[in-house]
Design a protein around this motif. Structure first.
Motif, PDB file in Angstrom:
ATOM      1  N   TYR A   1       0.840  -1.199   0.000  1.00 28.07           N
ATOM      2  CA  TYR A   1       0.000   0.000   0.000  1.00 28.07           C
ATOM      3  C   TYR A   1       0.876   1.250   0.000  1.00 28.07           C
ATOM      4  N   ILE A   2       0.685   2.096  -0.989  1.00 21.93           N
ATOM      5  CA  ILE A   2       1.399   3.371  -1.064  1.00 21.93           C
ATOM      6  C   ILE A   2       0.412   4.470  -0.673  1.00 21.93           C
ATOM      7  N   THR A   3       0.676   5.092   0.451  1.00 25.31           N
ATOM      8  CA  THR A   3      -0.271   6.048   1.009  1.00 25.31           C
ATOM      9  C   THR A   3      -0.409   7.292   0.138  1.00 25.31           C
ATOM     10  N   HIS A   4      -1.536   7.955   0.267  1.00 22.17           N
ATOM     11  CA  HIS A   4      -1.746   9.200  -0.453  1.00 22.17           C
ATOM     12  C   HIS A   4      -0.934  10.316   0.205  1.00 22.17           C
ATOM     13  N   VAL A   5      -0.739  11.392  -0.514  1.00 19.06           N
ATOM     14  CA  VAL A   5       0.013  12.526   0.018  1.00 19.06           C
ATOM     15  C   VAL A   5      -0.863  13.296   1.004  1.00 19.06           C
ATOM     16  N   MET A   6      -0.370  13.441   2.225  1.00 20.25           N
ATOM     17  CA  MET A   6      -1.116  14.123   3.280  1.00 20.25           C
ATOM     18  C   MET A   6      -0.723  15.597   3.324  1.00 20.25           C
ATOM     19  N   ILE A   7      -1.718  16.498   3.261  1.00 20.98           N
ATOM     20  CA  ILE A   7      -1.469  17.938   3.318  1.00 20.98           C
ATOM     21  C   ILE A   7      -2.305  18.529   4.455  1.00 20.98           C
ATOM     22  N   CYS A   8      -1.659  19.281   5.312  1.00 18.43           N
ATOM     23  CA  CYS A   8      -2.329  19.886   6.463  1.00 18.43           C
ATOM     24  C   CYS A   8      -3.281  20.991   6.010  1.00 18.43           C
TER      25      CYS A   8
ATOM     26  N   HIS B   1       3.174  19.320   4.029  1.00 18.21           N
ATOM     27  CA  HIS B   1       2.926  17.902   3.815  1.00 18.21           C
ATOM     28  C   HIS B   1       3.339  17.080   5.033  1.00 18.21           C
ATOM     29  N   GLY B   2       2.678  15.912   5.183  1.00 16.45           N
ATOM     30  CA  GLY B   2       3.136  14.928   6.159  1.00 16.45           C
ATOM     31  C   GLY B   2       2.441  14.926   7.501  1.00 16.45           C
ATOM     32  N   HIS B   3       1.452  15.781   7.702  1.00 10.04           N
ATOM     33  CA  HIS B   3       0.713  15.773   8.965  1.00 10.04           C
ATOM     34  C   HIS B   3      -0.671  16.366   8.736  1.00 10.04           C
ATOM     35  N   THR B   4      -1.512  16.325   9.772  1.00 12.08           N
ATOM     36  CA  THR B   4      -2.867  16.865   9.686  1.00 12.08           C
ATOM     37  C   THR B   4      -3.006  18.096  10.574  1.00 12.08           C
ATOM     38  N   ALA B   5      -4.089  18.822  10.375  1.00 14.13           N
ATOM     39  CA  ALA B   5      -4.336  20.034  11.154  1.00 14.13           C
ATOM     40  C   ALA B   5      -4.495  19.736  12.641  1.00 14.13           C
ATOM     41  N   LYS B   6      -4.930  18.529  12.966  1.00 13.82           N
ATOM     42  CA  LYS B   6      -5.167  18.161  14.355  1.00 13.82           C
ATOM     43  C   LYS B   6      -3.887  18.224  15.184  1.00 13.82           C
ATOM     44  N   VAL B   7      -2.753  17.942  14.579  1.00 13.18           N
ATOM     45  CA  VAL B   7      -1.485  17.933  15.309  1.00 13.18           C
ATOM     46  C   VAL B   7      -0.576  19.094  14.891  1.00 13.18           C
ATOM     47  N   CYS B   8      -1.069  19.989  14.064  1.00 13.86           N
ATOM     48  CA  CYS B   8      -0.249  21.063  13.530  1.00 13.86           C
ATOM     49  C   CYS B   8       0.055  22.119  14.598  1.00 13.86           C
TER      50      CYS B   8
ATOM     51  N   ALA C   1      -3.155  24.916  -3.062  1.00 16.59           N
ATOM     52  CA  ALA C   1      -2.123  24.120  -2.384  1.00 16.59           C
ATOM     53  C   ALA C   1      -2.310  22.632  -2.584  1.00 16.59           C
ATOM     54  N   LYS C   2      -3.543  22.185  -2.763  1.00 12.71           N
ATOM     55  CA  LYS C   2      -3.824  20.752  -2.896  1.00 12.71           C
ATOM     56  C   LYS C   2      -3.913  20.301  -4.355  1.00 12.71           C
ATOM     57  N   ASP C   3      -3.512  21.160  -5.271  1.00 11.75           N
ATOM     58  CA  ASP C   3      -3.490  20.778  -6.683  1.00 11.75           C
ATOM     59  C   ASP C   3      -2.465  19.660  -6.881  1.00 11.75           C
ATOM     60  N   LYS C   4      -2.890  18.543  -7.484  1.00 11.94           N
ATOM     61  CA  LYS C   4      -1.998  17.396  -7.677  1.00 11.94           C
ATOM     62  C   LYS C   4      -0.859  17.700  -8.642  1.00 11.94           C
ATOM     63  N   ALA C   5      -1.006  18.773  -9.424  1.00 11.24           N
ATOM     64  CA  ALA C   5       0.049  19.149 -10.368  1.00 11.24           C
ATOM     65  C   ALA C   5       1.163  19.952  -9.708  1.00 11.24           C
ATOM     66  N   CYS C   6       1.009  20.302  -8.448  1.00  8.10           N
ATOM     67  CA  CYS C   6       2.028  21.070  -7.735  1.00  8.10           C
ATOM     68  C   CYS C   6       3.343  20.303  -7.743  1.00  8.10           C
ATOM     69  N   PRO C   7       4.457  20.923  -8.146  1.00 12.26           N
ATOM     70  CA  PRO C   7       5.735  20.209  -8.193  1.00 12.26           C
ATOM     71  C   PRO C   7       6.210  19.733  -6.829  1.00 12.26           C
ATOM     72  N   VAL C   8       5.868  20.462  -5.767  1.00 16.05           N
ATOM     73  CA  VAL C   8       6.248  20.014  -4.425  1.00 16.05           C
ATOM     74  C   VAL C   8       5.486  18.750  -4.061  1.00 16.05           C
ATOM     75  N   THR C   9       4.192  18.722  -4.338  1.00 12.87           N
ATOM     76  CA  THR C   9       3.386  17.527  -4.063  1.00 12.87           C
ATOM     77  C   THR C   9       3.892  16.336  -4.867  1.00 12.87           C
TER      78      THR C   9
ATOM     79  N   LYS D   1       7.040  11.112  -5.023  1.00 12.29           N
ATOM     80  CA  LYS D   1       8.233  10.359  -5.422  1.00 12.29           C
ATOM     81  C   LYS D   1       8.983   9.828  -4.203  1.00 12.29           C
ATOM     82  N   VAL D   2       9.061  10.640  -3.157  1.00 15.61           N
ATOM     83  CA  VAL D   2       9.753  10.222  -1.942  1.00 15.61           C
ATOM     84  C   VAL D   2       9.035   9.047  -1.290  1.00 15.61           C
ATOM     85  N   ILE D   3       7.698   9.129  -1.221  1.00 13.55           N
ATOM     86  CA  ILE D   3       6.910   8.049  -0.612  1.00 13.55           C
ATOM     87  C   ILE D   3       7.094   6.750  -1.388  1.00 13.55           C
ATOM     88  N   VAL D   4       7.005   6.828  -2.698  1.00 14.91           N
ATOM     89  CA  VAL D   4       7.162   5.635  -3.537  1.00 14.91           C
ATOM     90  C   VAL D   4       8.558   5.032  -3.355  1.00 14.91           C
TER      91      VAL D   4
END
Length: 290
Positions: free
Chosen positions: A190-197, A203-210, A249-257, A262-265
């Motif tokens: 399972y390759i997780t989806h990209v998480m954006i606060c 990236h990498g966390h949720t608003a709950k812990v931000c 910010a959540k656009d999938k075409a964003c080069p940072v996203t 790539k890092v997750i994969v």
């Protein structure tokens, strides 16, 4: 995994297990049919709920000459199944049972582990809809080294596919197969989806812990997106807080996203940590962050 035949107990068959032939009957369709695996698995779960004597390895799936059968490992359960003779399923379908023959017990083939090092990926499996819940599947898998099972939502599974997807969290290694109802089921990685606060847009966390200051996903300024004066449909004025490009910010075409993906994969495929994957790729995941 231990061989179930090594355990004794009242009513438990030893040395040989009984093979029960299973036929599928459908309303409006004459004749007997060989039931597909999804249907026979549903039948096993229903039988388990009916009989107190049923343990996880009491009723298993067995293939015999191309037909799907039941392997019964408890004499009391065997007698009750033959007594009822028929099990009504949903969708105007029924399973009928007949005693075919005794067959030498086949010990567990064991689970094949790929023995990953470093980052531990999670597994992904699919079953016909309605066979398992997260709780019942975890009950099946706890003695196989899994600590958590949660449902898969989103694009990878849907009602139209008529399947349920589950994400499996192993305690140690992720096996290549799991053993369910006497069958080996292939486990996908399972390759997780990209998480954006939703608060800071990183990236990498949720608003709950931000703990960061808020950043707007539409204009990149330091305020909550809900306070932004730019309307959600005025995309020409959007400014990404991560790459400063003209998009949300959540656009999938964003080069940072895309770099995060790539890092997750890489981490999953090479079984290394996210940090190690990021370092080896020399990627800055949030170049605009202070």
């Amino acid at each position: 995994m231990s061989n179930p035949h090594d355990s004794g107990g009242s009513g438990v068959l030893t040395g040989e297990d009984s093979i029960i032939r299973v036929w599928l009957t459908k309303t409006g369709q004459p004749g007997l049919h060989n039931p597909p695996l999804g249907v026979i698995m549903k039948g096993i779960m229903l039988l388990r709920n009916q009989f107190n004597e049923c343990q996880k390895d009491t009723i298993l799936v067995e293939s015999s000459n191309g037909s799907n059968c039941l392997k019964i490992r408890n004499q009391a359960v065997l007698n009750k199944i033959l007594e009822i003779g028929k099990l009504v399923l949903d969708n105007n379908q029924s399973l009928t049972f007949s005693c075919e023959k005794d067959s030498s017990a086949q010990g567990s083939q064991g689970l094949h582990s790929n023995s990953p090092k470093g980052f531990m990926p999670e597994g992904l499996v699919f079953f016909d809809k309605g066979i398992f819940t997260s709780e019942t599947l975890l009950d099946e898998l706890m003695d196989q080294g899994f600590t958590r099972v949660r449902p898969l939502f989103g694009q990878q599974t849907s009602d139209k596919m008529n399947v349920d997807g589950f994400i499996l969290t192993p305690s140690l290694d992720l096996p290549e197969f799991i053993c369910i109802l006497g069958m080996e089921i292939k486990v996908k990685t399972y390759i997780t989806h990209v998480m954006i606060c939703n608060h800071c847009q990183r990236h990498g966390h949720t608003a709950k812990v931000c703990r960061s200051k808020p950043r707007c996903s539409r204009c990149a300024n330091n305020h909550l997106t809900s306070s932004c004066t730019i309307k959600r449909d005025n995309i020409t004025l959007f400014k990404c807080p991560n790459c400063l490009g003209n998009h949300h910010a959540k656009d999938k075409a964003c080069p940072v996203t895309k770099n995060v993906e790539k890092v997750i994969v890489k981490a999953v495929q090479e079984k290394i940590t996210i940090g190690a994957a990021k370092k080896s790729m020399q990627i800055s995941l949030n170049p605009t962050c202070n």
